[in-house]
Design a protein around this motif. Structure first.
Motif, PDB file in Angstrom:
ATOM      1  N   LEU A  56      43.820  24.214  27.640  1.00 57.07           N
ATOM      2  CA  LEU A  56      43.533  24.266  26.202  1.00 57.07           C
ATOM      3  C   LEU A  56      42.381  23.337  25.817  1.00 57.07           C
ATOM      4  N   ASP A  57      41.376  23.312  26.691  1.00 51.96           N
ATOM      5  CA  ASP A  57      40.234  22.423  26.477  1.00 51.96           C
ATOM      6  C   ASP A  57      38.934  23.182  26.219  1.00 51.96           C
ATOM      7  N   GLY A  58      39.055  24.487  25.923  1.00 54.44           N
ATOM      8  CA  GLY A  58      37.878  25.280  25.651  1.00 54.44           C
ATOM      9  C   GLY A  58      37.236  25.896  26.881  1.00 54.44           C
ATOM     10  N   THR A  59      37.789  25.622  28.073  1.00 53.79           N
ATOM     11  CA  THR A  59      37.254  26.217  29.296  1.00 53.79           C
ATOM     12  C   THR A  59      38.031  27.500  29.611  1.00 53.79           C
ATOM     13  N   HIS A  60      37.621  28.171  30.691  1.00 57.00           N
ATOM     14  CA  HIS A  60      38.223  29.448  31.057  1.00 57.00           C
ATOM     15  C   HIS A  60      38.593  29.486  32.530  1.00 57.00           C
ATOM     16  N   LYS A  61      39.507  30.402  32.857  1.00 54.46           N
ATOM     17  CA  LYS A  61      39.834  30.695  34.252  1.00 54.46           C
ATOM     18  C   LYS A  61      39.314  32.098  34.559  1.00 54.46           C
ATOM     19  N   PHE A  62      38.668  32.233  35.696  1.00 47.92           N
ATOM     20  CA  PHE A  62      38.022  33.492  36.070  1.00 47.92           C
ATOM     21  C   PHE A  62      38.819  34.185  37.174  1.00 47.92           C
ATOM     22  N   ALA A  63      38.712  35.515  37.212  1.00 51.76           N
ATOM     23  CA  ALA A  63      39.484  36.291  38.182  1.00 51.76           C
ATOM     24  C   ALA A  63      38.698  37.517  38.622  1.00 51.76           C
ATOM     25  N   LYS A  64      38.982  37.938  39.870  1.00 49.85           N
ATOM     26  CA  LYS A  64      38.332  39.133  40.420  1.00 49.85           C
ATOM     27  C   LYS A  64      39.162  40.381  40.200  1.00 49.85           C
ATOM     28  N   THR A  65      40.484  40.217  40.085  1.00 56.06           N
ATOM     29  CA  THR A  65      41.364  41.374  39.943  1.00 56.06           C
ATOM     30  C   THR A  65      42.149  41.296  38.639  1.00 56.06           C
ATOM     31  N   LEU A  66      42.622  42.455  38.183  1.00 57.68           N
ATOM     32  CA  LEU A  66      43.379  42.501  36.945  1.00 57.68           C
ATOM     33  C   LEU A  66      44.705  41.758  37.090  1.00 57.68           C
ATOM     34  N   SER A  67      45.352  41.871  38.246  1.00 61.73           N
ATOM     35  CA  SER A  67      46.629  41.183  38.441  1.00 61.73           C
ATOM     36  C   SER A  67      46.449  39.666  38.382  1.00 61.73           C
ATOM     37  N   GLU A  68      45.369  39.179  38.968  1.00 58.88           N
ATOM     38  CA  GLU A  68      45.091  37.745  38.908  1.00 58.88           C
ATOM     39  C   GLU A  68      44.795  37.321  37.470  1.00 58.88           C
ATOM     40  N   HIS A  69      44.075  38.174  36.778  1.00 60.99           N
ATOM     41  CA  HIS A  69      43.745  37.876  35.378  1.00 60.99           C
ATOM     42  C   HIS A  69      45.007  37.843  34.520  1.00 60.99           C
ATOM     43  N   ASN A  70      45.916  38.808  34.756  1.00 60.77           N
ATOM     44  CA  ASN A  70      47.161  38.843  33.974  1.00 60.77           C
ATOM     45  C   ASN A  70      47.999  37.600  34.226  1.00 60.77           C
ATOM     46  N   ALA A  71      47.977  37.130  35.454  1.00 54.99           N
ATOM     47  CA  ALA A  71      48.712  35.896  35.770  1.00 54.99           C
ATOM     48  C   ALA A  71      48.094  34.705  35.029  1.00 54.99           C
TER      49      ALA A  71
END
Length: 342
Positions: A312-327
Motif C-alpha cells: 500500500l505504498d503506491g508501487t505495483h506487483k507485476f505478473a506474466k500470467t493471469l493466475s499470478e496476477h489474480n493471486a
C-alpha cells in the motif's frame, strides 16, 4: 549703499545660490545616482495600473529615501507611459532607474512552470493564466481551437502531446501564440533522431508514444515503475490484447470517478480500452518526460499484468500470467481489508 554693505549682500546672495545649487545637486544625486533600495521587489503592471498604485505597492521597508522615489514618480512617470509587464526593482538601484524601467518596458522574465498532473484543459488553462497576463478563458479557447492549433501541427484531440511539462522562461506579457511556440520548440527538441529511432523500434509514431505515455502517467506517480508499466502495455499492444487501462475509462468520465467499476467499463467510447483494441485516439492527459522516456525505453520482460502492491505504498506487483496476477490481486485486497479493520 557703501562698499561693505554691497559686498555683504553679494556674499549673502552667492551663499544662498550655493545652497540652492547644492540642494539641487543633492536631489539630483539622490534621484539619479544614489542607491535607494535595500532589497529587491517584484512589480506586476497591468494595463490599467497607475503610477500612484505602483508607488504605493513598493514597501517602505525596502526604500531608503521615499521622498526621492516620490519625486521621480511625480516628475518622470505618466500613467499612459507605463508599459505592462513584470519588473524587478533591484537592490542598489537609484530611484530614476525604476521610472526608466517602467517607461521603457525593461521586463524581467518569469518562469512558467508546468508540472504535476495535467489532465483537464480547463485546469491547464488556469495553471497557465495564473502565471501569465493571460485570461484562462482565452487559453482554454486556444487548447480547443482547431484552426489555432493547426499552426503548430496539432488538434484539440492530441494537444496534450504538444505540452511537455517543464519550466519555460517567458515574459509575463507574452501572447498565447508566443507561449505555444515555446511548447512547440520544446516538443521538437525532445524528438531527437535517437528518440525517433526508439519509437520506431517499438512500432510507434510520435503521437502514439505520447498516447501510451499518457496512460503510463495516469497509472502511477511512482516514476521508477514507469518503464515496467510501459512494458506491460507494449506487450499487450504487440500481442493483440486489449490494453484494459483504467485511466482511459476515467478519461471518458472527465476524471469525475475515483474508482472504476464494471458499469463504467461498459461505456461506448473509443477511449475505453476495455471495449476497443489498440491505443485510444489521443492522449488522456499531458505525459511528462519520465513517462515518454519510459515508453521509449521500456522494461520488456514478458509481463502482461500489474496491480497495486499489498505494501500500500503506491508501487505495483507485476505478473506474466493471469493466475499470478489474480493471486497478486487477492493479496492486495487482503491488505486493504486488514488496513480498514485497524
Amino acid at each position: 549703499m557703501n562698499m561693505k554693505k554691497w559686498l555683504l549682500a553679494l556674499l549673502i546672495a552667492l551663499f544662498a545660490a550655493a545652497i540652492a545649487v547644492g540642494a539641487v545637486a543633492l536631489r539630483f544625486y539622490a534621484d539619479n545616482r544614489k542607491p535607494n533600495f535595500r532589497n529587491s521587489k517584484d512589480i506586476f503592471v497591468y494595463p490599467q495600473t497607475t503610477a500612484r498604485q505602483i508607488l504605493e505597492s513598493i514597501p517602505d521597508s525596502i526604500v531608503i529615501n521615499k521622498k526621492s522615489l516620490e519625486r521621480v514618480f511625480d516628475k518622470y512617470l505618466e500613467d499612459e507611459e507605463l508599459k505592462p509587464g513584470h519588473y524587478v526593482i533591484e537592490k542598489g538601484k537609484p530611484s530614476i532607474y525604476v521610472a526608466r524601467m517602467l517607461k521603457a518596458g525593461w521586463q524581467t522574465p518569469v518562469d512558467l512552470v508546468l508540472s504535476g498532473t495535467m489532465r483537464l484543459k480547463g485546469k491547464i488553462a488556469k495553471k497557465i493564466s495564473n502565471q501569465m497576463m493571460l485570461d484562462s478563458a482565452a487559453v482554454y479557447k486556444a487548447l480547443t481551437d482547431s484552426v489555432f492549433l493547426s499552426h503548430y501541427g496539432f488538434t484539440p484531440r492530441n494537444v496534450f502531446s504538444l505540452i511537455i511539462p517543464a519550466t519555460y522562461e517567458a515574459y509575463w506579457t507574452d501572447s498565447i501564440e508566443t507561449i505555444f511556440s515555446k511548447f512547440k520548440d520544446a516538443y521538437d527538441a525532445f524528438w531527437t533522431k535517437d528518440n525517433l529511432r526508439k519509437a520506431e523500434a517499438q512500432g510507434l509514431t510520435k503521437e502514439e508514444v505520447s498516447i501510451l505515455a499518457s496512460i503510463v502517467k495516469g497509472e502511477s506517480n511512482y516514476e521508477p515503475e514507469y518503464p515496467a508499466i510501459a512494458g506491460v502495455y507494449l506487450n499487450r499492444l504487440h500481442s493483440g490484447m486489449r490494453l484494459q487501462a483504467d485511466p482511459t475509462v476515467a478519461f471518458c468520465f472527465d476524471y469525475s470517478i475515483n474508482r472504476i467499476l464494471l458499469k463504467h467499463i461498459e461505456i461506448n467510447s473509443p477511449y475505453n480500452t476495455y471495449k476497443y483494441e489498440g491505443l485510444p485516439p489521443g492522449p488522456i492527459c499531458v505525459p511528462d518526460k519520465p513517462a515518454l522516456n519510459a515508453v521509449l525505453n521500456p522494461d520488456l520482460h514478458g509481463d502482461l499484468y500489474f496491480c497495486a502492491s499489498p505494501a500500500l505504498d503506491g508501487t505495483h506487483k507485476f505478473a506474466k500470467t493471469l493466475s499470478e496476477h489474480n493471486a497478486n490481486a487477492r493479496e492486495f485486497h487482503r491488505a486493504i481489508s486488514a488496513s480498514r479493520a485497524r
